[in-house]
Design a protein around this motif. Structure first.
Motif, short mmCIF file in Angstrom:
data_model
loop_
_atom_site.label_atom_id
_atom_site.label_comp_id
_atom_site.label_asym_id
_atom_site.label_seq_id
_atom_site.Cartn_x
_atom_site.Cartn_y
_atom_site.Cartn_z
N ASN A 16 53.12 44.60 40.69
CA ASN A 16 52.62 45.51 39.67
C ASN A 16 51.57 44.80 38.82
OD1 ASN A 16 54.08 43.79 38.03
ND2 ASN A 16 55.78 45.22 37.77
N GLU A 17 51.09 45.48 37.81
CA GLU A 17 50.02 44.92 36.97
C GLU A 17 50.44 43.60 36.33
OE1 GLU A 17 47.38 46.16 32.99
OE2 GLU A 17 48.64 47.64 34.02
N CYS A 33 40.44 46.88 40.13
CA CYS A 33 40.74 48.30 39.91
C CYS A 33 39.44 49.11 39.82
CB CYS A 33 41.56 48.48 38.64
SG CYS A 33 43.25 47.84 38.79
N GLU A 37 38.00 52.32 42.04
CA GLU A 37 37.51 53.55 41.43
C GLU A 37 36.10 53.90 41.93
OE1 GLU A 37 37.70 52.96 37.25
OE2 GLU A 37 39.89 52.96 37.15
N VAL A 88 46.41 45.89 45.49
CA VAL A 88 46.50 47.10 44.67
C VAL A 88 46.29 48.35 45.53
CG1 VAL A 88 45.44 48.38 42.77
CG2 VAL A 88 45.82 45.92 42.56
N ALA A 89 45.32 48.29 46.44
CA ALA A 89 45.02 49.45 47.30
C ALA A 89 46.21 49.79 48.18
CB ALA A 89 43.79 49.16 48.14
N THR A 92 48.93 51.36 46.13
CA THR A 92 48.58 52.72 45.70
C THR A 92 48.65 53.72 46.85
OG1 THR A 92 47.09 51.80 44.02
CG2 THR A 92 46.78 54.12 44.60
N GLN A 93 48.15 53.31 48.02
CA GLN A 93 48.00 54.25 49.13
C GLN A 93 49.24 54.38 50.01
OE1 GLN A 93 44.53 52.91 51.28
NE2 GLN A 93 43.36 52.68 49.37
N GLN A 95 52.71 52.65 49.48
CA GLN A 95 54.08 52.58 48.96
C GLN A 95 54.66 53.94 48.57
OE1 GLN A 95 55.15 49.85 50.29
NE2 GLN A 95 56.29 49.25 48.47
#
Length: 554
Positions: A16-17, A33, A37, A88-89, A92-93, A95
């Motif tokens: 996580n962050e 991040c 975007e 992160v990708a 996000t995509q 999990q």
């Protein structure tokens, strides 16, 4: 590969962050991040032990399911935005979808397990930390510390007094722990947080670690030779003892130093000094003192030979030089100052303080050898000099104050060091009657006078305490013994003599005390006293916020 993919997804669930910022930094995380975007995409190809991540900006990085193992096609030799972006990708995509899939799919969020911190063995600490670090932390554990524990992606332990926090990963690897002090390698904060955390959970590693770091090796031949010499002296007796025995004691003392026998070295030199007084027919020679010392050292050597416990051996061996350790914070209440001089040619002033936290007396001493030609030491100059911790106050002002010391250095005898790291803040002084003085306050004089009686092998320590009294009954100078005797009345009605031996430097003070009728008017005074044999030596008087060191303030 299926096992690796499961492990990888479990690891991604932790990323996580907070986790990524801790291992990289916030700026790097924010840039990654922003790239996502802007439309940067990542394709993933799973291999047997890693994932190939191809970014739409033509960068390629490899992830191994461990934040410290990665590679990237960019020139950076540290964790870069491409690695963070790939993590992160994926989180996000992929999990969320995994969490909503079949029952056999891995869940999207994994709770880290920090149980390994409680399963460690003391031997693991010995491999990760030095003996000096362990000794320092074991000393710190004797002092209280406000502890805060938080479990998120990390288990973070915060030492609130020191304002230091250590974060432990779920991986069973102490080297991965991160400390806010930013020191390289395993710092003492990591060990202190770990041991305090384990103590909270009922695991006490102190005895095992102390035994492992204690060096109890010594030269047994030197100990045996010393024991034989002591038996010889006791057998021959003083009347037939040749003066050459002093040389033998000196040579054995040197051998004891080289053989890791510090207590024996000190005792042998002490016996040599007593014998020197005997051969000089000096008035200060005491046969009882010599016999007591001979017997104590002989029995100590016998106990050392038979002892198998490391902590007892360490006590019997003693130490060459006292080690000082850092204590995060001390609040000290000044109890007075005492000037002194030894027969070996040292002069100094010892300052006494009561610690409000652990209810013990701490001391600071300034001393100088005066036996060298051209060297001198005056009590008045020392008393007016600046205190070592910041130079904000003089020693005289310090000896009447209440202060806070940050990063103070002290040893196991509560002697304070003049460390430049120590910071001093003067606090408003409280009334002594309002303090919880603990065992420092004498409640049973007979018991206090008997403390230490029968203890053969421990090194002699200064015996000082606070004596509460109702009034002063009498003050007179005894010419036969050259002593000023102040007789005080305890609250139970007992009359207690306080003795001040005559010293030429304090002739005016002694005469002032002898003739000062105001002493007889004192009521409900606390006396800081030192035990000398079967006599009490007064150092200072305390009442309310006021304090008077008898030899330095009058």
């Amino acid at each position: 590969m299926a096992d690796f993919k499961s492990d990888f997804q479990r690891w991604i669930g932790l990323c996580n962050e907070e986790y990524l910022i801790k291992y990289a930094n916030k700026g790097l995380y924010n840039r990654a991040c922003k790239e996502i975007e802007k439309g940067v995409t990542v394709s993933y190809e799973f291999m047997d032990d890693h994932v190939r991540c191809a970014l739409s900006d033509d960068s390629v990085c490899l992830l191994y399911g461990d934040i410290e193992r990665f590679s990237c096609s960019c020139p950076s030799d540290k964790i870069c935005k491409h690695v963070i972006l790939a993590i992160v990708a994926y989180a996000t995509q992929h999990q969320p979808a995994a969490g909503m899939g079949d029952a056999g799919d891995e869940p999207a969020v994994f709770k880290p397990d920090f149980g390994w911190l409680l399963q460690l063995h003391p031997s693991d600490f010995l491999q990760a930390f030095t003996a000096a670090q362990i000794e320092e932390v074991l000393f710190r554990l004797e002092y209280g510390e406000a502890l805060e524990v938080a479990e998120t992606s990390f288990l973070t332990v915060t030492l609130q007094l020191q304002q230091v926090e250590v974060s432990f990963d779920q991986e069973a690897d102490l080297s991965r722990a991160m400390c806010s002090c930013k020191a390289k390698g395993n710092c003492i904060h990591k060990l202190e947080c770990l041991l305090r955390y384990r103590l909270v959970h009922g695991i006490d590693d102190r005895e095992a670690l102390q035994a492992d770091i204690t060096d109890v090796s010594y030269d047994a031949e030197v100990a045996a030779e010393a024991r034989a010499l002591l038996a010889e002296v006791l057998g021959i007796g003083l009347a037939k003892l040749p003066e050459t025995v002093c040389t033998r004691f000196e040579l054995l003392a040197i051998a004891a130093h080289n053989g890791n026998l510090p207590a024996l070295e000190k005792d042998l030199r002490g016996i040599k000094g007593e014998l020197g007084l005997f051969f000089q027919r000096h008035v200060k020679f005491s046969q009882d003192v010599l016999l007591d010392r001979l017997a104590r050292v002989y029995l100590g050597l016998a106990a050392l030979e038979k002892s198998e416990r490391p902590e007892l051996k360490k006590q019997l061996l003693g130490s060459f030089k006292s080690k000082y350790h850092t204590v995060p914070h001390l609040t000290l209440y000044a109890l007075g100052a005492n000037p002194w001089e030894t027969r070996s040619g040292y002069k100094g002033v010892t300052y006494y303080f009561f610690s409000l936290a652990d209810k013990r007396i701490y001391t600071y001493t300034e001393a100088r050898p005066v036996y060298y030609e051209g060297t001198s030491f005056t009590y008045a100059t020392s008393y007016k000099s600046k205190a070592p911790w910041g130079g904000l106050v003089t020693m005289e002002e310090l000896s009447h104050s209440q202060v806070s010391l940050t990063s103070a250095k002290t040893n196991r005898e509560q002697r304070l060091s003049s460390s430049d790291e120590t910071k001093l803040v003067v606090l408003p002084r409280e009334n002594i009657e309002e303090l919880d003085l603990g065992e420092t306050l004498c409640r049973d004089l007979a018991e206090r006078m008997g403390e230490g009686a029968g203890v053969l092998f421990e090194q002699a320590t200064e015996h000082v305490f606070l004596l509460p009294t109702k009034s002063v009954l009498q003050v007179f100078y005894e010419a036969a013994t050259q002593q000023l005797i102040i007789t005080v009345e305890a609250h139970d009605g007992e009359s207690i003599p306080l003795v001040i031996p005559y010293q030429g430097e304090f002739d005016k003070t002694i005469r002032y005390l002898e003739n000062n009728k105001r002493l007889l008017e004192l009521r409900d005074v606390y006396w800081l006293v030192q035990v000398r044999g079967d006599e009490l030596y007064p150092i200072s008087m305390l009442q309310g916020k006021s304090l008077t060191s008898l030899k330095l303030d009058l």
